[in-house]
Design an enzyme around this catalytic site. Structure first.
Site, short mmCIF file in Angstrom:
data_model
loop_
_atom_site.label_atom_id
_atom_site.label_comp_id
_atom_site.label_asym_id
_atom_site.label_seq_id
_atom_site.Cartn_x
_atom_site.Cartn_y
_atom_site.Cartn_z
N THR A 403 -64.83 5.11 42.87
CA THR A 403 -64.72 3.87 43.39
C THR A 403 -63.33 3.68 44.11
OG1 THR A 403 -65.67 3.37 41.10
CG2 THR A 403 -64.16 1.57 42.06
N THR A 421 -66.45 -0.69 44.59
CA THR A 421 -67.23 0.40 44.21
C THR A 421 -68.59 0.72 44.91
OG1 THR A 421 -67.82 2.00 42.71
CG2 THR A 421 -68.13 -0.32 42.12
N GLY A 496 -64.80 5.41 36.90
CA GLY A 496 -65.91 5.30 35.89
C GLY A 496 -65.14 4.97 34.74
#
Length: 594
Positions: A403, A421, A496
Site C-alpha cells: 500500500t 492501495t 497489510g
C-alpha cells in the site's frame, strides 16, 4: 582552552579516515541507502535497502508546511502546490495522482483507499474510497465444488479485482475541500508519465520483489525490459498509456473513468479474462464521507479511520495500553512488550469478529471503544505469560503490505493523511489494454471462507463475507493526533495487517517514550495478531535477551524483513516547527518542508 593535537597525529588520523572510507566503500557499506552499517552486517536477512538516516531525503523542517511520501517526485509536486498557494487537500490530491505514476506497485488509480482530513477550524472528516465488490460477486466465488479455497483466484487476475475508487475519491476531496481545479492538479502527474522519471534503487528493489506480477505481456512491456529483465537504477520509466488516461480524467473528470472509455476498456478486458466487472459496477460506484473514529491517549486525541478501516483496532490497543505506565516499564523490555503484544492480540480478535463495511454490518463501535471494554480486555492479560490466541479468538465457522501512505500539512493548519492501495505488490498483476495502470486484487481482503487466512494471515468471520457492492475490511489507518485541537502528528503506513501496529508504535514511541519523530518512525518494529501465533520482528527490533524472556512467557518470535513506511509529520506546539520524516524503509521517498 583545549590543547592542540600534534600535527603528525592529525596527519595519521586523516590517513586512517581515508583508509577507513576506502575499506567501507570496498564492502559497499557507505552508500546512501544504508542507515546503519553494523545492523546491515549483523542481520541474518541482510536487509540493507534503506536510506541513510542523515540524508536530506529522510527529514525536513520548516514553519509553513510539509509533505512526505514514498516517492520524491510526488513529494516535490506536493510541496510545489503548497508553495504556490494550494492548501493541504490540493497537495494531497496532486500527490495521489503523482504516486499513481511514480509508485506503480502501490500508488494507484486502479485501487482505492482512505483520506483523513483535519481542517484548520478543527473539523475532522473521513473520506472512504475503498474498492467495492462487483454486482456479480458471491460469497463462495473463490471456492471449489468441495468448498475449499482455490489458490490464487482472489489474488491474481481479473476475478480478484474490486471496483476502483481512487479517482472518484481524490476528485471528491478536491471538489469539496480543495481550491484548485482538477486539470491544474493532474498536469504534473501527466508530465511525469509522459516524460518519465529516473528510477532509484528503491524502485528497482520493489520491481524485483514483485516481478512475478509483471509477467503479463502488456504489463511487462511497461515495467520490464527485454527478456523480462527488471530495470536498473538510472533507467527512465515512461508510461504513455497512463499519461493518456490521466489526460482524459483531467479533461472529463469522473465520467472518463466511471462512464467513459477507461471503464469500457477495463470491463472489456475483464470479460475476456474470466472477470465479472461490468459497466454498471463503475457507474454505481460512490464515495462515502463520515466521521472518523477517535480516542484519548494520555491527553492526546487520536483520530483515525472508522470501519472498514483499521482505526478502531488502533484505538482499542491504545485504550488497553492507557492502563499501563509504559514509560516506567521501559522501551522494548519484557515488562512493556507483554502488555503491548497482548493489546495487539485482543484488538485483532475483536476486529476479525465484529467489524465490516458499515453499509452492511452494524459495527458495535460504542462498545468496542468504551473504557469499560478496555478494562474488560485488560483484565484478560496475565501478569507473566502470553495469552493463548484460541482463548480470545471466536470459534469461527470453517473459515503487504503493499500500500502507500503520505502526509501533508499546510500553513493554515489543514492536515491530511492518505493511505491507498492495490493490495499486493502490483495488485492483481493485470492492466486493461490501453489504460496503463495496474488493477487491484482487493477482493482477497474479504473473507473467502470463514476461519481460513487471507494473504496477510487474517482469519476473519462472516461480517466480512463477500456481498455485491460491499467494501472489504481493511487495516489501513491514516491517523492524525491533536493536543488542544492543534495537530501534533500526521501518520499512517502501508503493510497489510501490520498497519495498526506500526501506527501504534509511532504514537507510543513519540508520546510514552518521548522519542523524536525520526526515531519514532525509523526504529525497528514488531507485530503480533495472534493467528498465526508468532511475533514478527524486524532485525534488531527486540534484543536477544528480551526474546529469550518472551519465549519463556510463551511467545514465539520470528525475524522478519523490514515492512511498512510510516511517512509522518510532527509539529512542535511550543515553537511551531514542522518536521516531516521519510521512513527509511522506503529509500525512494522524500520529506520536504518550507
Amino acid at each position: 582552552m583545549a590543547r592542540k593535537k600534534p600535527r603528525y597525529k592529525l596527519f595519521l588520523l586523516s590517513i586512517g579516515v581515508i583508509l577507513g572510507i576506502g575499506v567501507f566503500s570496498s564492502f559497499n557499506l557507505f552508500p546512501s541507502q544504508i542507515t546503519n552499517w553494523w545492523e546491515c552486517l549483523s542481520s541474518p536477512l541482510r536487509v540493507c535497502q534503506v536510506a541513510n538516516a542523515e540524508s536530506t531525503e529522510i527529514k525536513a523542517s520548516g514553519y509553513n508546511g510539509a509533505v512526505v511520501s514514498t516517492q520524491k517526485e510526488a513529494s516535490q509536486i506536493g510541496l510545489e502546490v503548497l508553495t504556490t498557494g494550494g492548501n493541504a487537500i490540493d497537495a494531497a490530491v496532486a500527490i495521489g495522482y503523482a504516486l499513481a505514476v511514480s509508485d506503480p506497485c502501490c500508488g494507484n488509480i486502479g485501487g482505492g483507499g482512505f483520506m483523513l482530513i483535519h481542517l484548520a477550524d478543527g473539523t475532522e472528516t473521513f473520506i472512504n474510497f475503498r474498492e467495492t465488490a462487483p454486482l456479480a460477486a458471491t460469497a463462495d466465488m473463490y471456492l471449489d465444488p468441495k468448498g475449499e479455497i482455490v489458490k490464487g483466484l482472489s489474488t491474481k487476475g481479473y476475478l480478484a479485482v474490486g471496483v476502483p475508487g481512487t479517482v472518484k475519491g481524490l476528485n471528491y476531496a478536491l471538489a469539496k475541500y480543495g481550491t484548485w481545479d482538477l486539470e491544474k492538479i493532474i498536469t504534473p502527474a501527466i508530465a511525469l508519465a509522459e516524460k518519465g522519471f529516473v528510477l532509484q534503487q528503491g524502485d528497482i528493489d520493489i520491481f524485483q520483489a514483485g516481478k512475478r506480477r509483471l509477467l503479463e505481456p502488456n504489463v511487462a512491456e511497461i515495467f520490464l525490459k527485454g527478456n523480462d529483465q527488471v530495470y536498473q537504477a538510472g533507467d527512465i520509466l515512461v508510461q504513455s498509456d497512463l499519461a493518456e488516461s490521466l489526460k482524459l480524467i483531467a479533461q472529463e473528470g469522473n465520467d472518463a473513468f466511471y462512464q467513459g472509455s477507461i471503464a469500457q476498456k477495463i470491463v472489456t478486458a475483464s470479460n475476456k479474462n474470466q472477470g465479472i466487472l461490468s459497466l454498471e459496477d463503475f457507474a454505481n460506484y460512490q464515495v462515502s464521507e463520515y466521521a472518523p473514529v477517535s480516542c484519548n491517549y494520555r491527553g492526546y486525541q487520536v483520530t483515525s479511520s472508522p470501519p472498514p478501516g483499521g482505526g478502531t483496532t488502533l484505538c482499542q490497543m491504545l485504550n488497553i495500553l492507557s492502563g499501563y505506565d509504559l514509560q516506567n516499564l521501559g522501551w522494548k523490555t519484557p515488562q512493556s512488550l507483554h502488555p503491548i503484544l497482548s493489546s495487539m492480540l485482543l484488538a485483532f480478535s475483536d476486529r476479525n469478529q465484529f467489524l465490516g463495511d458499515p453499509d452492511f454490518v452494524d459495527n458495535p463501535l460504542e462498545k468496542l471503544l468504551s473504557s469499560a471494554h478496555a478494562n474488560f480486555l485488560r483484565a484478560k492479560i496475565p501478569e507473566d505469560k502470553a495469552i493463548a490466541p484460541e482463548s480470545v479468538y471466536p470459534a469461527l465457522e470453517p473459515e503487504g503490505t503493499n500500500t502507500t501512505h503520505y502526509s501533508v500539512i499546510d500553513k493554515q493548519g489543514n492536515a491530511v493523511a492518505v493511505t491507498y492501495t492495490i493490495n499486493s505488490y502490483f495488485g492483481a498483476g493485470v492492466i486493461a489494454p490501453g489504460t496503463g495502470f495496474l488493477l487491484n486484487n482487493e477482493m482477497d481482503d474479504f473473507t473467502s471462507k470463514p476461519g481460513k487466512p487471507n494473504q496477510f494471515g487474517l482469519r476473519q468471520g462472516a461480517t466480512n463475507k463477500i456481498e455485491p457492492g460491499k467494501r472489504p475490511l481493511s487495516s489501513m489507518s491514516p491517523t492524525i493526533v491533536t493536543k488542544d485541537n492543534r495537530v501534533v502528528l500526521v501518520t499512517g503506513s502501508p503493510g497489510g495487517s501490520t498497519i495498526p501496529t506500526t501506527v501504534l508504535q509511532v504514537i507510543t514511541n513519540a508520546i510514552d517514550y518521548e522519542k523524536d519523530i525520526s526515531t519514532a518512525v525509523n526504529s525497528p518494529r514488531f507485530h503480533y495478531q495472534g493467528l498465526p501465533d508468532r511475533i514478527i520482528a524486524e532485525p534488531e527490533a527486540i534484543s536477544a535477551e528480551v526474546i529469550q524472556d518472551l519465549e519463556l512467557r510463551g511467545y514465539t518470535v520470528k525475524s522478519f524483513i523490514r515492512y511498512g513506511a510510516a511517512e509522518s509529520i510532527a509539529i512542535d506546539l511550543d515553537t511551531g516547527l514542522i518536521e516531516a520524516v521519510n521512513d527509511s524503509r522506503k529509500s525512494a521517498g522524500q520529506a520536504l518542508a518550507y
